[in-house]
Structures are given as structure tokens and as C-alpha cells.
Design an enzyme around this catalytic site. Structure first.
Site, PDB file in Angstrom:
ATOM      1  N   GLU A  39      10.192   1.573  10.167  1.00  0.00           N
ATOM      2  CA  GLU A  39      11.139   2.664   9.876  1.00  0.00           C
ATOM      3  C   GLU A  39      10.379   3.962  10.096  1.00  0.00           C
ATOM      4  O   GLU A  39       9.486   4.297   9.299  1.00  0.00           O
ATOM      5  CB  GLU A  39      11.630   2.579   8.425  1.00  0.00           C
ATOM      6  CG  GLU A  39      12.429   1.354   8.090  1.00  0.00           C
ATOM      7  CD  GLU A  39      13.800   1.344   8.717  1.00  0.00           C
ATOM      8  OE1 GLU A  39      14.292   2.416   9.123  1.00  0.00           O
ATOM      9  OE2 GLU A  39      14.385   0.254   8.824  1.00  0.00           O
TER      10      GLU A  39
ATOM     11  N   GLU B 118       9.532  16.066  15.416  1.00  0.00           N
ATOM     12  CA  GLU B 118       9.873  16.011  13.999  1.00  0.00           C
ATOM     13  C   GLU B 118       8.996  17.020  13.246  1.00  0.00           C
ATOM     14  O   GLU B 118       7.787  16.828  13.127  1.00  0.00           O
ATOM     15  CB  GLU B 118       9.627  14.598  13.460  1.00  0.00           C
ATOM     16  CG  GLU B 118      10.132  14.412  12.048  1.00  0.00           C
ATOM     17  CD  GLU B 118       9.792  13.040  11.472  1.00  0.00           C
ATOM     18  OE1 GLU B 118       8.645  12.598  11.625  1.00  0.00           O
ATOM     19  OE2 GLU B 118      10.689  12.433  10.875  1.00  0.00           O
TER      20      GLU B 118
ATOM     21  N   GLY C  10       6.928   5.109   7.909  1.00  0.00           N
ATOM     22  CA  GLY C  10       6.046   6.267   8.039  1.00  0.00           C
ATOM     23  C   GLY C  10       6.268   6.926   9.384  1.00  0.00           C
ATOM     24  O   GLY C  10       7.348   6.811   9.977  1.00  0.00           O
ATOM     25  N   SER C  11       5.247   7.583   9.873  1.00  0.00           N
ATOM     26  CA  SER C  11       5.389   8.358  11.109  1.00  0.00           C
ATOM     27  C   SER C  11       5.437   7.442  12.329  1.00  0.00           C
ATOM     28  O   SER C  11       4.917   6.321  12.302  1.00  0.00           O
ATOM     29  CB  SER C  11       4.213   9.323  11.244  1.00  0.00           C
ATOM     30  OG  SER C  11       3.010   8.583  11.303  1.00  0.00           O
TER      31      SER C  11
ATOM     32  N   CYS D 170      13.144  11.669   6.766  1.00  0.00           N
ATOM     33  CA  CYS D 170      13.337  11.072   8.102  1.00  0.00           C
ATOM     34  C   CYS D 170      14.750  11.319   8.605  1.00  0.00           C
ATOM     35  O   CYS D 170      14.990  11.428   9.792  1.00  0.00           O
ATOM     36  CB  CYS D 170      13.031   9.577   8.052  1.00  0.00           C
ATOM     37  SG  CYS D 170      14.010   8.697   6.822  1.00  0.00           S
TER      38      CYS D 170
ATOM     39  N   LYS E 287       0.858  -1.197   0.000  1.00  0.00           N
ATOM     40  CA  LYS E 287       0.000   0.000   0.000  1.00  0.00           C
ATOM     41  C   LYS E 287       0.889   1.241   0.000  1.00  0.00           C
ATOM     42  O   LYS E 287       1.493   1.591   1.012  1.00  0.00           O
ATOM     43  CB  LYS E 287      -0.923   0.061   1.218  1.00  0.00           C
ATOM     44  CG  LYS E 287      -1.993   1.128   0.959  1.00  0.00           C
ATOM     45  CD  LYS E 287      -2.561   1.757   2.191  1.00  0.00           C
ATOM     46  CE  LYS E 287      -1.808   2.940   2.710  1.00  0.00           C
ATOM     47  NZ  LYS E 287      -1.869   4.164   1.880  1.00  0.00           N
TER      48      LYS E 287
HETATM   49  P1  NAD Z   1       2.239   8.377   7.754  1.00  0.00           P
HETATM   50  O1  NAD Z   1       2.565   7.573   8.953  1.00  0.00           O
HETATM   51  O2  NAD Z   1       1.156   9.373   7.845  1.00  0.00           O
HETATM   52  O3  NAD Z   1       1.828   7.415   6.543  1.00  0.00           O
HETATM   53  C1  NAD Z   1       2.682   6.374   6.110  1.00  0.00           C
HETATM   54  C2  NAD Z   1       1.849   5.315   5.432  1.00  0.00           C
HETATM   55  O4  NAD Z   1       0.999   4.720   6.413  1.00  0.00           O
HETATM   56  C3  NAD Z   1       0.929   5.845   4.341  1.00  0.00           C
HETATM   57  O5  NAD Z   1       0.844   4.887   3.299  1.00  0.00           O
HETATM   58  C4  NAD Z   1      -0.409   5.958   5.051  1.00  0.00           C
HETATM   59  O6  NAD Z   1      -1.522   5.869   4.196  1.00  0.00           O
HETATM   60  C5  NAD Z   1      -0.339   4.747   5.965  1.00  0.00           C
HETATM   61  N1  NAD Z   1      -1.212   4.825   7.147  1.00  0.00           N
HETATM   62  C6  NAD Z   1      -1.787   5.920   7.727  1.00  0.00           C
HETATM   63  N2  NAD Z   1      -2.549   5.544   8.774  1.00  0.00           N
HETATM   64  C7  NAD Z   1      -2.446   4.192   8.856  1.00  0.00           C
HETATM   65  C8  NAD Z   1      -2.991   3.226   9.751  1.00  0.00           C
HETATM   66  N3  NAD Z   1      -3.813   3.559  10.743  1.00  0.00           N
HETATM   67  N4  NAD Z   1      -2.636   1.925   9.568  1.00  0.00           N
HETATM   68  C9  NAD Z   1      -1.800   1.554   8.577  1.00  0.00           C
HETATM   69  N5  NAD Z   1      -1.274   2.435   7.688  1.00  0.00           N
HETATM   70  C10 NAD Z   1      -1.585   3.733   7.825  1.00  0.00           C
HETATM   71  O7  NAD Z   1       3.608   9.019   7.277  1.00  0.00           O
HETATM   72  P2  NAD Z   1       3.850   9.988   6.043  1.00  0.00           P
HETATM   73  O8  NAD Z   1       3.323  11.328   6.425  1.00  0.00           O
HETATM   74  O9  NAD Z   1       3.387   9.350   4.781  1.00  0.00           O
HETATM   75  O10 NAD Z   1       5.452  10.002   5.991  1.00  0.00           O
HETATM   76  C11 NAD Z   1       6.200  10.803   6.802  1.00  0.00           C
HETATM   77  C12 NAD Z   1       6.757  10.039   7.988  1.00  0.00           C
HETATM   78  O11 NAD Z   1       7.489   8.901   7.524  1.00  0.00           O
HETATM   79  C13 NAD Z   1       7.742  10.859   8.783  1.00  0.00           C
HETATM   80  O12 NAD Z   1       7.505  10.674  10.161  1.00  0.00           O
HETATM   81  C14 NAD Z   1       9.090  10.273   8.391  1.00  0.00           C
HETATM   82  O13 NAD Z   1      10.108  10.468   9.336  1.00  0.00           O
HETATM   83  C15 NAD Z   1       8.762   8.850   8.187  1.00  0.00           C
HETATM   84  N6  NAD Z   1       9.763   8.191   7.340  1.00  0.00           N
HETATM   85  C16 NAD Z   1      10.666   7.337   7.903  1.00  0.00           C
HETATM   86  C17 NAD Z   1      11.652   6.752   7.121  1.00  0.00           C
HETATM   87  C18 NAD Z   1      12.667   5.802   7.718  1.00  0.00           C
HETATM   88  O14 NAD Z   1      13.252   5.055   6.958  1.00  0.00           O
HETATM   89  N7  NAD Z   1      12.876   5.792   9.024  1.00  0.00           N
HETATM   90  C19 NAD Z   1      11.709   7.031   5.762  1.00  0.00           C
HETATM   91  C20 NAD Z   1      10.779   7.911   5.228  1.00  0.00           C
HETATM   92  C21 NAD Z   1       9.796   8.475   6.021  1.00  0.00           C
END
Ligand code: NAD
Length: 505
Positions: free
Chosen positions: A266, A398, A244-245, A300, A191
């Protein structure tokens, strides 16, 4: 002052809306509900993509296809030589469609086109690295346990893997997960972020054209709560790999607890760069600007906290501001642009609120601070906040935008204490010509990667991931395929077995 690259009307004319379907089994399908979602380009303000708005029903159908492909399909039983060859073929096909993939990520995420081209090239390298690692996937044997015993430790594909990715590096991040899961023999449901699904869907086309069997990769588009959340709770999914976050990572881990499946996370970062007076300051200034403004700080790994020795703090901050004024912000499709758009208007609002809050808490604005009107999208000036203290929100949370916080220190112990005084632990940088200083900081900073006299370098060979609330597990590196496996022990007996209830005399 900020160097700006205005969005040209010709750039807007070049943007044609592209409508996608999602991949379940080997079919390209609409959402069961028939609903779609639109993506407005953050750098151009026009709709560039339409995707199916998937829901639980679509996620479950895709999980079913992946389960069937794992339990009955050829993929997990093929030789690694065959799997590796397919990964190499995919790498070549990605390279052949690099311009198309780069364009999609540039318009959907608002990233500078020259930067995305480098990311796609990096992804090609990762697919090739995974193909090489596939050939080395093996277990262990113990011929040392006595005449009557032979022990063999097998590595088996873990099963169906749910992969959830964010919007900031759409193609690079799916490439940090998928080829390794495929190398291990897993089947997958992917996804992508609902904001940036285009390049992942094109990857689906590439995989099918390369000959990947039906159901091995399924791609479901839609929101996180509707689609992504299904993976963690579903009985038929064996592992979830999430980037993600930290907030959603926490939800994912809680959900996965219900079926006790493996999770790899991650997550976010608040990465410090610690600078000592004996450092090569010219080299550092460049790395500070790169670390803070690369990907508009929506990264990130962003070096969003500078921890400068008090004796150099004012001069170094002024020099960073001077160089930041030369960085070109604007149209993601202009090849000269270095900093693109902010992902959504809501996110720009959130980032601006951090800057306002820092001012109210006593930080001083050393550069930028304002939103930029460069055309129909949303942009922000690279922003430097001086006099930040470790207790301020902007120093602990962040921000995920082009906002750099400058803090200062007197002693090495104080610098390390400030670096570790946040919930995150993804990466850190240390700058000094003194070997002992670099190694002392490198050992004591609690982060998954520590750069010494450089920042944000990386290679497929080097593991990447975070301590504490920056995540769980590591990606890349030579164990990256093993992460998608289970370990099975075969404990074999040779010759007559000693009876338990009537031991031989
Ligand atoms: P996000 O957590 O909002 O979304 C990430 C993904 O999770 C998206 O596909 C989103 O649709 C999905 N998602 C949202 N709610 C969900 C739920 N309840 N259950 C399952 N999936 C869900 O993050 P974002 O805004 O897309 O990305 C930014 C974040 O990602 C930042 O915090 C950044 O630091 C982090 N990030 C980390 C790395 C790493 O390798 N450590 C790399 C890139 C980004």
C-alpha cells in the site's frame, strides 16, 4: 490568513516521557544491542517516547518466535470460532483503552486528538469486521468432475507474515493488516514506524491480555533498513505486508524477489479531484478542504490535485482559499485543532522546497505557503498553488504535506488524461450532477477507489489499494482474510482408477 491554535505551556507539562520495550514471544525485551531511540513530539518539541533500537538480531529472534508459533503453536489449528472470539475481545479492549492509544498517536505523530479518536473507533470497527470475516473463511468443492473425482479447494494460512507500517496512521494501518492475518491463522512480526511505535506496542499488551498465544504477534521496533528489510529477505517469512512510500515499497518487492515471497504493498498517491461546472460546488468546497488538509496532507489518500473546469477554476479556488483560512492549525492536543504538526523538521523542509519549486516553475500562491511558529513544534499553513500545469513536480510527485495544486481542463477527455498522467493510482474524486459524467470518469480513471460527489469516505467492507505505483493487492473488503492464505487443491479419486499404460477396453 491562518487560524492558529497555539501550543499552551500546560500542554507541554502534560507530556511525560514513556519508555517502551518490544515484544518477542511473550517477553517484553530491550534491543539486543541495548540501544534505544527517542521520539520528539512534532507538535510540542519535547521527547515523549523511548523505544528499543532493534536490529537484524532482534528481527531474526522475533521471526523465529513467529515461525515456532506457526509450526508448533495452537493458533493456526484453533477453530475460527475461537480465533474470532479473541479478535472481538481485542476490539473491546482497544475501545476501553482508546484515550491512551489516541494520546500516543496524537503526540508521536502530531495528529489532532479529535481526529485520532475517530481513527481508533474506526480501528475497533475493523477488528470486529475481521472477526466476522473469520467465520466465513472457507474453500470450495467440485462434485461436478465425473463419478470418479471429487475436488476440494482448501484455504490455509500462508504462514509467518512480516508487517511494516508508516507513521501517518499508526494504529489504523496496523489494524488494516493484523486482524485479517490473525483471522486466517497466521503468525506475525510487526515493525511500526520508528517515529510512532507507541500505540502498536500498547496493542501488543492488549493482545497478550486477551489471551493470544505466545509468539503469534511479535513487535520489533527500530529503523526500516535495520529491522523491516530483514522480513522481505528472510527464508522463514512467507509474506510481507507493507504500507509506506513507493520508494521503500519498491525495495521491499526487490528484496522479496530473493526468496519469491508474496508481497502486499500500500504505497503513495497523487489523487485528483475532477470538478465539472454542474457540480454541487458548496459540497465540493468542503470536500476539497477536507481532502487537502486532513492529517496535514500527510495522507496517502490526500486530494492533492484539483482538476477544475476552466470556467469555474478562479472562483472555486478563491472559495477554497476563503474556507482554508478558517481551518484551525496548531496544538494536536487541543480538541478544536483540525490540522496538526508536520512529522519532522526535515519533512517540513522538503514540503517547503516543493512550494518554492512550484513558484519558480510558474505556479501562483493562492493561500498560505509559509511555516508557522506556534510553539516548540513544526507547523505549516495550508497552502494552495494555482495555475499548476501537469508537467510541474508539484503536480506529479507526492508532496505529503498541506499543499494543494490547482490545475484546469476544458473537456472531459482532457480531465481524464491529466488525472492519469502520473505514476500513482490510489484514489480519485469526480464531482458532477450528471450521472454519465461521473460514470465515464469513474470507469476511465486508473485508481483503486473513485469517489463520486464525496471524498475520502470508507468502510471496512470496501476494498482499498492502488493501481500502478500506488501498490499491489487490496486491503479490507470481504477478501481481506483470503489475502493471508494459500490455496491447496485436494484432487480425490473414487473407485477403480483408469490405468494409464493399459487402458480398459
Ligand atoms: P516509509 O516508506 O519511509 O516508511 C514506512 C515503513 O517502512 C516504516 O516503518 C519504515 O521504518 C520502514 N522502512 C524504511 N526503509 C525500509 C526498508 N529499506 N525496508 C523495509 N522497511 C523500511 O514511509 P513513511 O514516510 O513512514 O510513510 C509515508 C508514506 O506511506 C507515503 O508515501 C504514503 O503515501 C504512504 N502510505 C500509503 C498508504 C496506503 O494505504 N496506500 C497509507 C499510509 C501511508
Amino acid at each position: 490568513m491562518v487560524m492558529t491554535v497555539l501550543v499552551r505551556p500546560e500542554a507541554l507539562d502534560a507530556l511525560k516521557r514513556r519508555d517502551f520495550r518490544m515484544l518477542i514471544g511473550k517477553e517484553w525485551v530491550a534491543a539486543e544491542s541495548g540501544k534505544t531511540m527517542e521520539r520528539t513530539a512534532p507538535g510540542h518539541g519535547v521527547v515523549v517516547s523511548g523505544i528499543p533500537a532493534g536490529s537484524r538480531a532482534d528481527a531474526e529472534r522475533a521471526i523465529g518466535a513467529a515461525r515456532h508459533a506457526f509450526d508448533h503453536g495452537p493458533w493456526p489449528r484453533m477453530t475460527v470460532s475461537e480465533r474470532s472470539l479473541l479478535l472481538l475481545k481485542v476490539a473491546d479492549a482497544i475501545a476501553a483503552r482508546a484515550d491512551e492509544l489516541a494520546f500516543l498517536d496524537a503526540v508521536e505523530a502530531g495528529k489532532p486528538i479529535s481526529q485520532v479518536k475517530a481513527e481508533i473507533a474506526g480501528a475497533v470497527d475493523i477488528w470486529r469486521y475481521a472477526a466476522a470475516l473469520a467465520r466465513d473463511l472457507h474453500g470450495e468443492s467440485y462434485n461436478t468432475l465425473g463419478d470418479g473425482t471429487l475436488g476440494v479447494v482448501l484455504r490455509e494460512a500462508i504462514g509467518v507474515v512480516g508487517i511494516v507500517t508508516p507513521w501517518n496512521f499508526p494504529f489504523l494501518i496496523v489494524s488494516q493488516k493484523l486482524p485479517f492475518a490473525l483471522a486466517a491463522g497466521c503468525t506475525t512480526v510487526v515493525k511500526p514506524s520508528e517515529l510512532t511505535s507507541g500505540s502498536t506496542l500498547v496493542l501488543g499488551e492488549i493482545l497478550l491480555e486477551a489471551g493470544l498465544p505466545e509468539g503469534v504477534v511479535n513487535i520489533v521496533t527500530g529503523t526500516g533498513p535495520e529491522v523491516g528489510a530483514v522480513f522481505a529477505t528472510h527464508q522463514q517469512v512467507d509474506m510481507v505486508s507493507f504500507t509506506g512510500s513507493t520508494a521503500v515499497g519498491r525495495i521491499t518487492m526487490e528484496n522479496a524477489g530473493k526468496t519469491l515471497k508474496k508481497v502486499s504493498l500500500e504505497l503513495g498517491g497523487k489523487n485528483p479531484q475532477i470538478v465539472f461546472p454542474d457540480a454541487d460546488i458548496d459540497a465540493f468546497i468542503d470536500a476539497a478542504v477536507f481532502g487537502a488538509w486532513f492529517n496535514a496532507g500527510e495522507c496517502c489518500n490526500a486530494g492533492s490535485r484539483l482538476i477544475l473546469h476552466r470556467s469555474i477554476a478562479d472562483e472555486v479556488t478563491a472559495r477554497i482559499a476563503e474556507l482554508s483560512a478558517k481551518v484551525k492549525v496548531g496544538d494536536p492536543l487541543n480538541p478544536h485543532t483540525q490540522v496538526g504538526a508536520i512529522i519532522t523538521p526535515e519533512h517540513l523542509h522538503k514540503v517547503s522546497a516543493y512550494v518554492k519549486g512550484a513558484g519558480e516553475a510558474g505556479a501562483q500562491l493562492a493561500h498560505g505557503g509559509e511555516a508557522l511558529e506556534l510553539g516548540p513544534g513544526q507547523f505549516m499553513a495550508p497552502t494552495i498553488l494555482a495555475g499548476v500545469t501537469p508537467d510541474m513536480a508539484v503536480a506529479r510527485e507526492e508532496v505529503f504535506g498541506p499543499v494543494l495544486s490547482v490545475l484546469s481542463f476544458e473537456t472531459i477527455d482532457e480531465a481524464i488524461r491529466i488525472a492519469n498522467a502520473v505514476d500513482y493510482g490510489l484514489s480519485a474524486g469526480v464531482w458532477s450532477r450528471d450521472f454519465d459524467t461521473c460514470l465515464t470518469v469513474g470507469r476511465k480513471v486508473r485508481a483503486g477507489t473513485v469517489w463520486m460527489n464525496t471524498f475520502m469516505d470508507g468502510a471496512a467492507e470496501l476494498p482499498f489499494g492502488g493501481y500502478r505505483q500506488s501498490g499491489l493487492g487490496r486491503e479490507l473488503g470481504r477478501h481481506a482474510v483470503e489475502d493471508y492464505t494459500e490455496t491447496k487443491t485436494l484432487n480425490m479419486h473414487i473407485g477403480a482408477r483408469t490405468s494409464w499404460w493399459m487402458p480398459r477396453q
